[in-house]
Design a protein around this motif. Structure first.
Motif, PDB file in Angstrom:
ATOM      1  N   PRO A  60     103.868 -45.815  32.179  1.00  0.00           N
ATOM      2  CA  PRO A  60     104.625 -45.683  30.922  1.00  0.00           C
ATOM      3  C   PRO A  60     106.110 -45.972  31.076  1.00  0.00           C
ATOM      4  N   ALA A  61     106.635 -45.928  32.300  1.00  0.00           N
ATOM      5  CA  ALA A  61     108.074 -46.155  32.492  1.00  0.00           C
ATOM      6  C   ALA A  61     108.329 -46.648  33.919  1.00  0.00           C
ATOM      7  N   LEU A  62     108.097 -47.914  34.126  1.00  0.00           N
ATOM      8  CA  LEU A  62     108.325 -48.531  35.432  1.00  0.00           C
ATOM      9  C   LEU A  62     109.745 -49.101  35.471  1.00  0.00           C
ATOM     10  N   THR A  63     110.537 -48.651  36.433  1.00  0.00           N
ATOM     11  CA  THR A  63     111.923 -49.106  36.551  1.00  0.00           C
ATOM     12  C   THR A  63     112.081 -49.955  37.813  1.00  0.00           C
ATOM     13  N   PHE A  64     112.756 -51.086  37.678  1.00  0.00           N
ATOM     14  CA  PHE A  64     113.000 -51.961  38.832  1.00  0.00           C
ATOM     15  C   PHE A  64     114.220 -52.831  38.553  1.00  0.00           C
ATOM     16  N   ARG A  65     114.742 -53.426  39.612  1.00  0.00           N
ATOM     17  CA  ARG A  65     115.905 -54.296  39.474  1.00  0.00           C
ATOM     18  C   ARG A  65     115.439 -55.725  39.233  1.00  0.00           C
TER      19      ARG A  65
END
Length: 407
Positions: free
Chosen positions: A134-139
């Motif tokens: 539901p909330a994948l964070t990456f650069r």
């Protein structure tokens, strides 16, 4: 983070967020016990025991050919597509994007280097759901996630929901992901862009934050190495090294500085292994030397440096370096085998050079020389010496005659 004396525990290496490696299973992996990932290259000759495993001998398929193309550069917002049409992201038909829910405008598209958060749902062609987050964070742009995701999120508007259909080469490739994604499996990704913000300034990160960030990049490099994608592995290791080498406006404790150095050494060692896979010998040699500047007795750097020099035909330089590595672990069979192989090659090389010099000097063989000299007396005088002495004597007589004539 695993300490320098630990092996990492096995986890799911190919998850969209990051990748970690399984613990080595071969005997030669003892050389990797000091670092959690020391990829040491396998040779095509099965009898060559010259590698320090953790990732070798697992029947790894060759690296899939990747297209260097990037999605059409549109900056941080340009040219929106018709929501009803598919966009061929790379122009090859292997990576396509379709807007399901329009976003807030092209000016809200994220840029490379920003930290983005997305909602992700991944399915196989048969509709099986293999991942939901539901909330994948990456650069963005660092290849921290599936390449299909990294490339296409750059084209999403804030709040947009899109469908991405990707060939296996931009997902998990020929290896797949056990147990839920088979080899060469295409994936369909449903992605919604939730947020995007500038990445934090590396100089303002705390020691702990730097260590965690560098380790994530390093582990991603490990994942790419396992996938035999050495170019992306090098990219991840370079990013990790940039993190640990950045200056800091925050005071770091001695323990944090020591841990950052440990991460740096691991990255450099793994970087050298990846560079060797691509035959980038000078770059690999530089990486090994950087490790040895910090840790002169680092066995993996010594071993790889010896391998690099051997690949360049510098057997005379490689042998003492491998001996130094063997001194660290006298019972290591891998180093023993490599050293024995190099000594033999060095002897053969010297024999070839000796024969070449002999031919250049017009002395094709040395075996006949002793026979020719057998009958010579111990007091026999070489003819060249006699000729020189005679010439000197005649010169002296001639000089005397000239002097007498003048008088």
């Amino acid at each position: 983070m695993a300490s320098s004396g630990e092996e990492p525990t096995s986890s799911s290496p190919g998850r969209a967020g990051a990748g970690t490696e399984p613990a080595p299973t071969t005997d030669a992996a003892q050389l990797d016990a000091a670092e959690d990932f020391e990829v040491l290259e396998e040779e095509e000759d099965e009898e060559d025991l010259s590698e320090l495993p953790p990732l070798e001998d697992v029947g790894r398929p060759p690296a899939p050919t990747r297209e260097d193309a990037q999605p059409v550069e549109r900056g941080c917002g340009a040219g929106a597509e018709d929501p009803e049409e598919w966009l061929d992201v790379l122009g090859s038909g292997l990576l396509k994007k379709k807007t399901l829910v329009p976003g807030q405008g092209v000016d809200t598209r994220p840029c490379k280097g920003q930290d983005v958060t997305v909602r992700l749902k991944a399915t196989l062609e048969d509709g099986s759901v293999v991942e939901e987050n539901p909330a994948l964070t990456f650069r963005l742009g660092d290849c921290d996630v599936l390449q299909a995701l990294d490339l296409c999120v750059q084209l999403l508007e804030m709040g947009e929901t899109a469908l991405i259909v990707s060939d296996a080469k931009y997902c998990y490739g020929a290896q797949g992901r056990s147990p839920d994604i088979p080899p060469n499996a295409a994936l369909t990704l449903e992605v919604e862009l939730l947020a995007a913000q500038d990445a934090p300034d590396l100089e303002l990160l705390s020691g702990k934050e730097k260590i965690e960030l560098a380790n994530r990049k390093r582990e991603r490099g490990n994942f790419f190495y396992q996938q035999a994608d050495y170019v992306l592995a090098i990219n991840s290791y370079d990013i990790a090294l940039k993190v640990v080498s950045s200056s800091s406006k925050v005071d770091l404790s001695p323990d944090e500085e020591a841990e950052l150095l440990d991460v740096k050494v691991k990255c450099l060692n793994n970087l050298a292994a990846s560079q060797l896979k691509l035959d980038h010998y000078e770059a690999a040699l530089k990486s090994c030397n950087l490790v040895l500047e910090h840790q002169p007795g680092n066995i993996k750097a010594l071993f790889r440096k010896g391998k690099v020099l051997a690949q360049q035909g510098e057997y005379g330089e490689a042998i003492p370096i491998l001996k130094a590595a063997l001194k660290q672990e006298p019972s290591n069979k891998t180093i023993h085998a490599e050293l024995s192989k190099l000594v033999k090659k060095h002897v053969d090389q010297k024999n070839v050079e000796t024969e070449m010099y002999r031919k250049m000097l017009g002395n094709p063989g040395a075996t006949s020389a002793p026979g020719k000299c057998k009958d010579k007396l111990p007091w026999s005088i070489p003819w060249k010496w006699l000729f020189g002495a005679t010439a000197i004597a005649l010169g002296g007589v001639a000089l005397s005659v000239v002097i007498a004539a003048r008088n």
